[in-house]
Design a protein around this motif. Structure first.
Motif, PDB file in Angstrom:
ATOM      1  N   GLY A 195     -32.384  73.939 129.913  1.00 34.20           N
ATOM      2  CA  GLY A 195     -32.710  74.626 128.645  1.00 34.20           C
ATOM      3  C   GLY A 195     -34.238  74.565 128.295  1.00 34.20           C
ATOM      4  N   SER A 196     -34.674  75.469 127.528  1.00 28.97           N
ATOM      5  CA  SER A 196     -36.340  75.351 127.122  1.00 28.97           C
ATOM      6  C   SER A 196     -36.441  74.830 125.806  1.00 28.97           C
ATOM      7  CB  SER A 196     -36.613  76.982 127.083  1.00 28.97           C
ATOM      8  OG  SER A 196     -38.254  76.906 126.815  1.00 28.97           O
ATOM      9  N   LEU A 197     -37.518  73.942 125.980  1.00 25.13           N
ATOM     10  CA  LEU A 197     -37.829  73.597 124.661  1.00 25.13           C
ATOM     11  C   LEU A 197     -38.528  74.909 123.673  1.00 25.13           C
ATOM     12  CD1 LEU A 197     -40.581  70.844 125.826  1.00 25.13           C
ATOM     13  CD2 LEU A 197     -38.201  70.445 124.882  1.00 25.13           C
ATOM     14  N   GLY A 198     -38.105  74.649 122.482  1.00 26.11           N
ATOM     15  CA  GLY A 198     -38.574  75.753 121.264  1.00 26.11           C
ATOM     16  C   GLY A 198     -37.542  76.997 121.380  1.00 26.11           C
ATOM     17  N   ARG A 199     -36.410  76.721 122.187  1.00 20.34           N
ATOM     18  CA  ARG A 199     -35.534  77.969 122.098  1.00 20.34           C
ATOM     19  C   ARG A 199     -34.755  77.898 120.839  1.00 20.34           C
ATOM     20  NH1 ARG A 199     -32.836  81.027 120.360  1.00 20.34           N
ATOM     21  NH2 ARG A 199     -31.493  82.580 121.376  1.00 20.34           N
ATOM     22  N   VAL A 200     -34.404  76.826 120.306  1.00 24.54           N
ATOM     23  CA  VAL A 200     -33.437  76.344 119.207  1.00 24.54           C
ATOM     24  C   VAL A 200     -34.185  77.133 117.800  1.00 24.54           C
ATOM     25  CG1 VAL A 200     -32.446  75.025 117.519  1.00 24.54           C
ATOM     26  CG2 VAL A 200     -32.408  74.663 119.783  1.00 24.54           C
ATOM     27  N   GLU A 201     -35.518  76.860 117.857  1.00 20.14           N
ATOM     28  CA  GLU A 201     -36.315  77.474 116.597  1.00 20.14           C
ATOM     29  C   GLU A 201     -36.702  78.705 116.927  1.00 20.14           C
ATOM     30  OE1 GLU A 201     -40.460  75.472 116.548  1.00 20.14           O
ATOM     31  OE2 GLU A 201     -39.061  74.514 115.190  1.00 20.14           O
ATOM     32  N   ALA A 202     -36.582  79.498 118.019  1.00 18.14           N
ATOM     33  CA  ALA A 202     -37.547  80.538 118.395  1.00 18.14           C
ATOM     34  C   ALA A 202     -37.304  81.741 117.609  1.00 18.14           C
ATOM     35  CB  ALA A 202     -37.205  80.935 119.844  1.00 18.14           C
ATOM     36  N   THR A 203     -36.111  81.992 117.346  1.00 18.08           N
ATOM     37  CA  THR A 203     -35.741  83.234 116.262  1.00 18.08           C
ATOM     38  C   THR A 203     -36.404  83.091 114.970  1.00 18.08           C
ATOM     39  OG1 THR A 203     -33.782  83.704 117.702  1.00 18.08           O
ATOM     40  CG2 THR A 203     -33.970  84.945 115.470  1.00 18.08           C
ATOM     41  N   GLY A 204     -36.120  81.911 114.237  1.00 18.73           N
ATOM     42  CA  GLY A 204     -36.894  81.765 113.082  1.00 18.73           C
ATOM     43  C   GLY A 204     -38.274  81.712 112.989  1.00 18.73           C
ATOM     44  N   ARG A 205     -38.916  81.154 114.179  1.00 21.12           N
ATOM     45  CA  ARG A 205     -40.522  81.251 114.453  1.00 21.12           C
ATOM     46  C   ARG A 205     -40.859  82.603 114.371  1.00 21.12           C
ATOM     47  NH1 ARG A 205     -44.281  77.718 115.346  1.00 21.12           N
ATOM     48  NH2 ARG A 205     -42.830  75.685 115.251  1.00 21.12           N
ATOM     49  N   GLY A 206     -40.132  83.352 115.180  1.00 15.01           N
ATOM     50  CA  GLY A 206     -40.530  84.905 115.546  1.00 15.01           C
ATOM     51  C   GLY A 206     -40.592  85.787 114.145  1.00 15.01           C
ATOM     52  N   VAL A 207     -39.602  85.374 113.350  1.00 13.31           N
ATOM     53  CA  VAL A 207     -39.315  85.957 111.921  1.00 13.31           C
ATOM     54  C   VAL A 207     -40.600  85.667 111.165  1.00 13.31           C
ATOM     55  CG1 VAL A 207     -38.041  85.747 109.696  1.00 13.31           C
ATOM     56  CG2 VAL A 207     -36.701  86.150 111.735  1.00 13.31           C
ATOM     57  N   PHE A 208     -41.038  84.251 111.234  1.00 15.83           N
ATOM     58  CA  PHE A 208     -42.379  83.721 110.500  1.00 15.83           C
ATOM     59  C   PHE A 208     -43.580  84.355 110.916  1.00 15.83           C
ATOM     60  CE2 PHE A 208     -45.743  80.658 110.512  1.00 15.83           C
ATOM     61  CZ  PHE A 208     -45.984  80.660 109.354  1.00 15.83           C
ATOM     62  N   ILE A 209     -43.589  84.502 112.480  1.00 13.96           N
ATOM     63  CA  ILE A 209     -44.783  85.267 112.831  1.00 13.96           C
ATOM     64  C   ILE A 209     -45.075  86.837 112.443  1.00 13.96           C
ATOM     65  CG2 ILE A 209     -46.011  85.941 115.041  1.00 13.96           C
ATOM     66  CD1 ILE A 209     -44.429  83.539 116.295  1.00 13.96           C
ATOM     67  N   VAL A 210     -44.137  87.377 112.537  1.00 14.02           N
ATOM     68  CA  VAL A 210     -44.165  88.827 112.199  1.00 14.02           C
ATOM     69  C   VAL A 210     -44.056  89.028 110.623  1.00 14.02           C
ATOM     70  CG1 VAL A 210     -43.124  89.775 114.274  1.00 14.02           C
ATOM     71  CG2 VAL A 210     -41.450  89.405 112.431  1.00 14.02           C
ATOM     72  N   GLY A 211     -43.560  88.080 109.877  1.00 13.19           N
ATOM     73  CA  GLY A 211     -43.615  88.079 108.462  1.00 13.19           C
ATOM     74  C   GLY A 211     -45.108  87.873 107.976  1.00 13.19           C
ATOM     75  N   VAL A 212     -45.510  86.827 108.621  1.00 16.31           N
ATOM     76  CA  VAL A 212     -47.011  86.677 108.380  1.00 16.31           C
ATOM     77  C   VAL A 212     -47.883  87.846 108.677  1.00 16.31           C
ATOM     78  CG1 VAL A 212     -48.945  85.415 108.948  1.00 16.31           C
ATOM     79  CG2 VAL A 212     -46.829  84.334 108.633  1.00 16.31           C
ATOM     80  N   ALA A 213     -47.815  88.640 109.991  1.00 15.60           N
ATOM     81  CA  ALA A 213     -48.599  89.872 109.975  1.00 15.60           C
ATOM     82  C   ALA A 213     -48.227  90.756 109.206  1.00 15.60           C
ATOM     83  CB  ALA A 213     -48.160  90.093 111.646  1.00 15.60           C
ATOM     84  N   ALA A 214     -46.874  91.157 108.798  1.00 19.32           N
ATOM     85  CA  ALA A 214     -46.565  92.240 107.696  1.00 19.32           C
ATOM     86  C   ALA A 214     -47.459  92.017 106.464  1.00 19.32           C
ATOM     87  CB  ALA A 214     -45.400  92.303 107.675  1.00 19.32           C
ATOM     88  N   ALA A 215     -47.380  90.534 105.964  1.00 22.43           N
ATOM     89  CA  ALA A 215     -47.824  90.098 104.705  1.00 22.43           C
ATOM     90  C   ALA A 215     -49.355  90.502 104.816  1.00 22.43           C
ATOM     91  CB  ALA A 215     -47.528  88.825 104.367  1.00 22.43           C
TER      92      ALA A 215
END
Ligand code: NAD
Length: 429
Positions: A195-215
């Motif tokens: 399994g990959s490191l970072g997979r468990v939190e990847a979806t929430g992190r992606g939401v944060f990244i695009v949320g920051v960009a949209a803001a």
């Protein structure tokens, strides 16, 4: 170039009740006018490449034999192997799996991953069966679909009611029959199995990244900005932690145990610990419990639905007082609600992009398995950010170019990529 496309109504379509697949067909029709000359191929999106229905017979703990219906649908393999989760739920239908597989084609295309779209499911209520019974169901299902899955053909992953343990059983079953360990046959595996490191939190992190960009695009300063989150599990909890870390205030949260409000910002770390200990946000300290319906009317800068589908409807879309909605969940907004939000100027960052962080790190897992070379979590998060931001900026410029919503723009980009591949490959024979 196709001269004529079959227009017969497929057997699985019911004109009275379109269901999820009917919704996808409507989305294809809506986007077709923006596809230029590729629109002549758009009907190919309405025909999944392969739909497999399998019988899954298993011996139960009491010695009797039960049969479950399983599915694996490969919607589009034009851009690469199929990719998509496996869902265990008593209400799974072929129509639902077809729609979910099609949305995976859109999701992988919108972030530019070299995958097509697929999805699987079994009609079973997993809560009614023991761990041993679920393991036997998983293994038999894997064997039944092994005719069409493969490391370079179609790579399943977890979805509703399946997890890293389910993926470990699928990987083991497939590997036993192949005569060699094949870690890349599934993603979302436990770390000791590739399994990959970072997979468990990847979806929430992606939401944060695009949320920051949209803001940033909307001119919102995130220091002290208000965030509301429905669903405080993997996706919602991770997004809450990351926004809290940059100084935003999580003012409202809702999950299946309650709805909490604090205009000064909830204590996110304490809330995460409370959820871990009790299973939900209900009863947490330093917050006011409010009625479930009031959640939608909370004044906020960013609203993140991260629980279930169909939560923002024509019933509550008028009440929403958010400037931006970032869809962590799959399908949280109905088409009517989408129209209401658009007309009110609320920016909606659509699920197909906003929650694509998970499939992106699944792609990284597959790449790492193929090379047997594993990356640091810093490298994974950096690559995730680059892919999410590139996709976000492509979607934004398409929206501006055609004067359409971000959702329509995401579909234009994705369908263009899928149909370009379709056109270049041509029809065989
Ligand atoms: P999860 O099981 O960890 O969390 C689900 C959350 O939803 C929980 O907090 C639960 O209490 C809440 N919830 C359930 N019923 C509710 C209700 N009736 N009202 C309010 N809240 C309710 O699941 P997750 O992995 O965080 O997934 C959340 C959403 O994100 C789902 O729609 C899922 O399909 C989508 N998603 C998840 C991933 C991923 O990688 N985990 C990837 C893409 C999309």
């Amino acid at each position: 170039m196709p001269e004529q496309i079959t227009q017969n109504m497929p057997s699985y379509l019911d004109s009275e009740n379109p269901g999820p697949w009917g919704i996808f067909l409507e989305q294809v029709d809506r986007v077709a006018p923006y596809l230029g000359e590729l629109s002549q191929w758009s009907d190919t999106l309405k025909y999944p490449e392969r739909s497999l229905i399998v019988d899954v017979p298993v011996r139960l703990d009491d010695g009797t034999i039960a049969h479950f219906e399983g599915y694996r649908v490969q919607h589009s393999l034009n851009r690469g192997p199929g990719k998509g989760g496996v869902r265990f739920h008593q209400d799974v239908t072929l129509s639902e799996v077809m729609a979910l597989s099609a949305w995976m084609s859109v999701k992988t295309a919108v972030v530019g991953l070299p995958f097509g779209g697929a999805k699987g499911g079994i009609r079973i209520d997993p809560r009614k069966y023991s761990a041993g019974e679920i393991e036997r169901v998983t293994r038999r299902y894997t064997h039944e679909i092994s005719a069409i899955i493969g490391v370079n053909k179609d790579i399943p992953g977890p979805d509703v009611n399946t997890n890293a343990q389910t993926m470990a059983w699928m990987m083991d079953t497939y590997s036993m029959c192949a005569g060699a360990t094949q870690p890349g046959i599934v993603t979302g595996k436990p770390i000791p199995l590739g399994g990959s490191l970072g997979r468990v939190e990847a979806t929430g992190r992606g939401v944060f990244i695009v949320g920051v960009a949209a803001a940033k695009d909307a001119g919102i300063d995130l220091t002290g900005a208000r965030i509301s989150i429905q669903g405080f599990g993997n996706v919602g909890g991770t997004a809450a932690r990351l926004f809290n870390e940059i100084g935003s205030k999580v003012v409202a949260v809702q999950d299946h145990t309650g709805t909490l409000y604090n205009p000064n910002g909830l204590d996110v770390e304490a809330l995460l610990a409370h959820v871990k200990a009790t299973g939900g946000v209900g009863g947490a300290a330093n917050a006011t419990a409010i009625a479930a319906d009031e959640f939608w009317a909370v004044e906020t800068d960013i609203l993140i639905p991260a629980a279930l589908e169909g939560q923002i409807t024509k019933r509550n879309a008028d009440k929403i007082r958010a400037r931006i909605i970032v869809e962590g969940a799959n399908g949280p907004t109905t088409p009517e609600a989408d129209d209401i939000l658009n007309s009110r100027g609320v920016i909606v960052v659509p699920d197909v992009l906003a929650n694509a962080g998970g499939v992106t790190v699944s792609y990284f897992e597959w790449v790492q398995n193929a090379s047997s070379f594993y990356w640091s979590v810093e490298e994974i998060n950096q690559r995730l950010e680059t892919i999410m931001l590139n996709a976000y900026s492509c979607m934004s410029s398409t929206a501006a170019e055609h004067n359409v919503s971000l959702r329509t723009a995401a579909f234009i980009t994705a369908c263009t990529r899928i149909l370009e591949a379709r056109q270049l490959r041509g029809l065989y024979p």
